[in-house]
Design a protein around this motif. Structure first.
Motif, PDB file in Angstrom:
ATOM      1  N   ASN A  79     -24.622   0.055  13.834  1.00  0.00           N
ATOM      2  CA  ASN A  79     -25.720   0.244  14.786  1.00  0.00           C
ATOM      3  C   ASN A  79     -26.596  -0.997  14.898  1.00  0.00           C
ATOM      4  OD1 ASN A  79     -24.959   2.957  15.226  1.00  0.00           O
ATOM      5  ND2 ASN A  79     -26.025   3.559  13.358  1.00  0.00           N
ATOM      6  N   GLU A  80     -26.157  -2.097  14.263  1.00  0.00           N
ATOM      7  CA  GLU A  80     -26.894  -3.361  14.241  1.00  0.00           C
ATOM      8  C   GLU A  80     -28.223  -3.246  13.485  1.00  0.00           C
ATOM      9  OE1 GLU A  80     -25.448  -6.222  15.484  1.00  0.00           O
ATOM     10  OE2 GLU A  80     -23.740  -4.958  15.971  1.00  0.00           O
ATOM     11  N   THR A  81     -28.381  -2.213  12.648  1.00  0.00           N
ATOM     12  CA  THR A  81     -29.572  -2.071  11.818  1.00  0.00           C
ATOM     13  C   THR A  81     -29.435  -3.029  10.644  1.00  0.00           C
ATOM     14  OG1 THR A  81     -29.715   0.271  12.415  1.00  0.00           O
ATOM     15  CG2 THR A  81     -31.002  -0.448  10.522  1.00  0.00           C
ATOM     16  N   VAL A  82     -30.473  -3.830  10.413  1.00  0.00           N
ATOM     17  CA  VAL A  82     -30.436  -4.867   9.384  1.00  0.00           C
ATOM     18  C   VAL A  82     -31.204  -4.394   8.152  1.00  0.00           C
ATOM     19  CG1 VAL A  82     -31.130  -7.233   8.836  1.00  0.00           C
ATOM     20  CG2 VAL A  82     -30.229  -6.694  11.103  1.00  0.00           C
ATOM     21  N   LEU A  83     -30.644  -4.711   6.983  1.00  0.00           N
ATOM     22  CA  LEU A  83     -31.284  -4.373   5.715  1.00  0.00           C
ATOM     23  C   LEU A  83     -31.446  -5.656   4.896  1.00  0.00           C
ATOM     24  CD1 LEU A  83     -32.231  -2.144   3.700  1.00  0.00           C
ATOM     25  CD2 LEU A  83     -29.885  -2.138   2.823  1.00  0.00           C
ATOM     26  N   GLN A  84     -32.679  -5.932   4.472  1.00  0.00           N
ATOM     27  CA  GLN A  84     -32.939  -7.077   3.605  1.00  0.00           C
ATOM     28  C   GLN A  84     -32.669  -6.653   2.167  1.00  0.00           C
ATOM     29  OE1 GLN A  84     -36.924  -8.488   4.193  1.00  0.00           O
ATOM     30  NE2 GLN A  84     -36.597  -8.909   6.359  1.00  0.00           N
TER      31      GLN A  84
END
Length: 148
Positions: A79-84
């Motif tokens: 979903n193109e959700t980014v996690l640092q």
């Protein structure tokens, strides 16, 4: 109660206690597998939970401090959700663009995932292909198929 029954009962209790202590001391045994999207959207739901998630590595995001053994990077899902992610420990060898990264740890209040474990999964490595012929698009398709 006979002497044999007492000894058997004591041994059974000790065996159960050792099993419970060993199982409880492994955080991964109690980890929940959560998608990055769910982890970010419902972050408060996972406070103090040991969770596991996976995503594709954004190579440009890698910040490695060899002196402090600190690794910072970002992963994303379908979903193109980014996690640092922050990890205190060694950087995996095959940290390349779009490699699948599996992290286990805790999601912090500041939105950064503090990983106790960082593992990579590279299909070309396990299929016997050389990295010069690595197809990143095929890897993305495999990752997205594994999420369904």
């Amino acid at each position: 109660m006979s002497k044999n029954k007492k000894i058997f009962s004591a041994l059974a209790l000790m065996g159960m206690a050792i099993f419970i202590m060993a199982f409880a001391s492994m955080p991964a045994a109690g980890s929940k597998e959560i998608t990055i999207t769910n982890l970010v959207k419902e972050s408060g739901k996972f406070d103090d939970d040991y969770v596991m998630t996976q995503g594709l590595l954004i190579k440009d995001s890698i910040q490695w401090d060899a002196d402090k053994l600190e690794l910072r990077f970002e992963i994303y899902d379908e979903n193109e959700t980014v996690l640092q992610v922050f990890h205190k420990g060694v950087q995996p060898d095959n940290f390349t663009d779009d490699v699948i990264v599996i992290v286990e740890g805790f999601f912090q209040d500041d939105g950064i995932f503090e990983a106790e474990k960082v593992m990579t999964k590279c299909p070309s490595k396990y299929e016997g292909e050389d990295m010069e012929n690595y197809d990143g698009e095929m890897h993305k398709e495999l990752f997205n198929d594994s999420q369904e």
